[in-house]
Design a protein around this motif. Sequence first.
Motif, PDB file in Angstrom:
ATOM      1  N   ARG A   1       5.975  -1.039  -8.006  1.00  0.00           N
ATOM      2  CA  ARG A   1       5.756  -2.334  -8.014  1.00  0.00           C
ATOM      3  C   ARG A   1       6.417  -3.387  -8.901  1.00  0.00           C
ATOM      4  NH1 ARG A   1       3.096  -3.556  -3.574  1.00  0.00           N
ATOM      5  NH2 ARG A   1       2.630  -6.179  -4.634  1.00  0.00           N
ATOM      6  N   THR A   2       6.870  -4.667  -8.464  1.00  0.00           N
ATOM      7  CA  THR A   2       8.152  -5.594  -9.040  1.00  0.00           C
ATOM      8  C   THR A   2       7.326  -6.228  -9.553  1.00  0.00           C
ATOM      9  OG1 THR A   2      10.197  -4.287  -7.461  1.00  0.00           O
ATOM     10  CG2 THR A   2      10.819  -6.223  -9.393  1.00  0.00           C
ATOM     11  N   LEU A   3       7.721  -6.706 -11.023  1.00  0.00           N
ATOM     12  CA  LEU A   3       6.898  -7.824 -11.619  1.00  0.00           C
ATOM     13  C   LEU A   3       8.354  -8.518 -11.944  1.00  0.00           C
ATOM     14  CD1 LEU A   3       4.625  -9.401 -12.802  1.00  0.00           C
ATOM     15  CD2 LEU A   3       5.531  -8.392 -14.743  1.00  0.00           C
TER      16      LEU A   3
ATOM     17  N   VAL B   1       9.906  -2.837 -13.617  1.00  0.00           N
ATOM     18  CA  VAL B   1       9.511  -2.106 -12.549  1.00  0.00           C
ATOM     19  C   VAL B   1       8.184  -1.065 -13.055  1.00  0.00           C
ATOM     20  CG1 VAL B   1       9.849  -0.238 -11.351  1.00  0.00           C
ATOM     21  CG2 VAL B   1      11.278  -1.908 -11.961  1.00  0.00           C
ATOM     22  N   ILE B   2       6.766  -1.749 -12.602  1.00  0.00           N
ATOM     23  CA  ILE B   2       5.536  -0.640 -12.560  1.00  0.00           C
ATOM     24  C   ILE B   2       5.202  -0.185 -12.210  1.00  0.00           C
ATOM     25  CG2 ILE B   2       3.195  -1.916 -13.112  1.00  0.00           C
ATOM     26  CD1 ILE B   2       4.320  -4.306 -13.894  1.00  0.00           C
ATOM     27  N   TYR B   3       4.463   1.480 -12.745  1.00  0.00           N
ATOM     28  CA  TYR B   3       3.790   2.610 -11.364  1.00  0.00           C
ATOM     29  C   TYR B   3       2.220   1.753 -12.531  1.00  0.00           C
ATOM     30  CZ  TYR B   3       2.012   6.400 -10.935  1.00  0.00           C
ATOM     31  OH  TYR B   3       0.988   7.699 -10.271  1.00  0.00           O
ATOM     32  N   LEU B   4       1.680   2.081 -11.546  1.00  0.00           N
ATOM     33  CA  LEU B   4      -0.230   1.358 -11.127  1.00  0.00           C
ATOM     34  C   LEU B   4      -0.544   3.175 -10.697  1.00  0.00           C
ATOM     35  CD1 LEU B   4      -0.044  -1.650  -8.868  1.00  0.00           C
ATOM     36  CD2 LEU B   4      -0.315  -1.534 -11.315  1.00  0.00           C
ATOM     37  N   GLY B   5      -0.822   3.236 -11.893  1.00  0.00           N
ATOM     38  CA  GLY B   5      -2.455   4.447 -11.656  1.00  0.00           C
ATOM     39  C   GLY B   5      -3.808   3.685 -11.170  1.00  0.00           C
ATOM     40  N   HIS B   6      -3.797   4.549  -9.938  1.00  0.00           N
ATOM     41  CA  HIS B   6      -4.920   3.303  -9.300  1.00  0.00           C
ATOM     42  C   HIS B   6      -6.290   4.625  -9.925  1.00  0.00           C
ATOM     43  CE1 HIS B   6      -3.206   0.309  -6.888  1.00  0.00           C
ATOM     44  NE2 HIS B   6      -2.338   1.280  -6.673  1.00  0.00           N
ATOM     45  N   GLN B   7      -6.142   5.721  -9.486  1.00  0.00           N
ATOM     46  CA  GLN B   7      -7.175   6.769 -10.254  1.00  0.00           C
ATOM     47  C   GLN B   7      -7.866   6.342 -11.172  1.00  0.00           C
ATOM     48  OE1 GLN B   7      -6.411  10.081  -8.531  1.00  0.00           O
ATOM     49  NE2 GLN B   7      -6.926   9.648  -6.440  1.00  0.00           N
ATOM     50  N   THR B   8      -6.572   6.159 -12.384  1.00  0.00           N
ATOM     51  CA  THR B   8      -6.764   6.382 -14.151  1.00  0.00           C
ATOM     52  C   THR B   8      -7.086   4.557 -14.865  1.00  0.00           C
ATOM     53  OG1 THR B   8      -4.358   6.083 -14.638  1.00  0.00           O
ATOM     54  CG2 THR B   8      -5.983   7.901 -14.266  1.00  0.00           C
ATOM     55  N   LYS B   9      -6.617   3.753 -13.711  1.00  0.00           N
ATOM     56  CA  LYS B   9      -6.662   2.446 -13.290  1.00  0.00           C
ATOM     57  C   LYS B   9      -5.469   1.995 -15.517  1.00  0.00           C
ATOM     58  CE  LYS B   9     -11.530   1.157 -11.942  1.00  0.00           C
ATOM     59  NZ  LYS B   9     -11.188   1.249 -10.830  1.00  0.00           N
TER      60      LYS B   9
END
Length: 68
Positions: A39-41, A49-57
Amino acid sequence: MWDGLPDEARERLALALADVCADPFAVTDPYGEDDGIMRTLVTGDLLVVIYLGHQTKTLHIFQIDYLG
């Protein structure tokens, strides 16, 4: 990079990252193809630039560009 940012930019980034933690899709845009992970903020003179770790929150910051 964080230490090199002006105080105002660091404050804006800290607040924006708190918003990302609360609702990442509301305050970010896809980075390239919308895979829901990269994602971009954009906050004024910052592009992050951000990486979202959905499983690890978790989120990981890959890149900070200060345009000021």
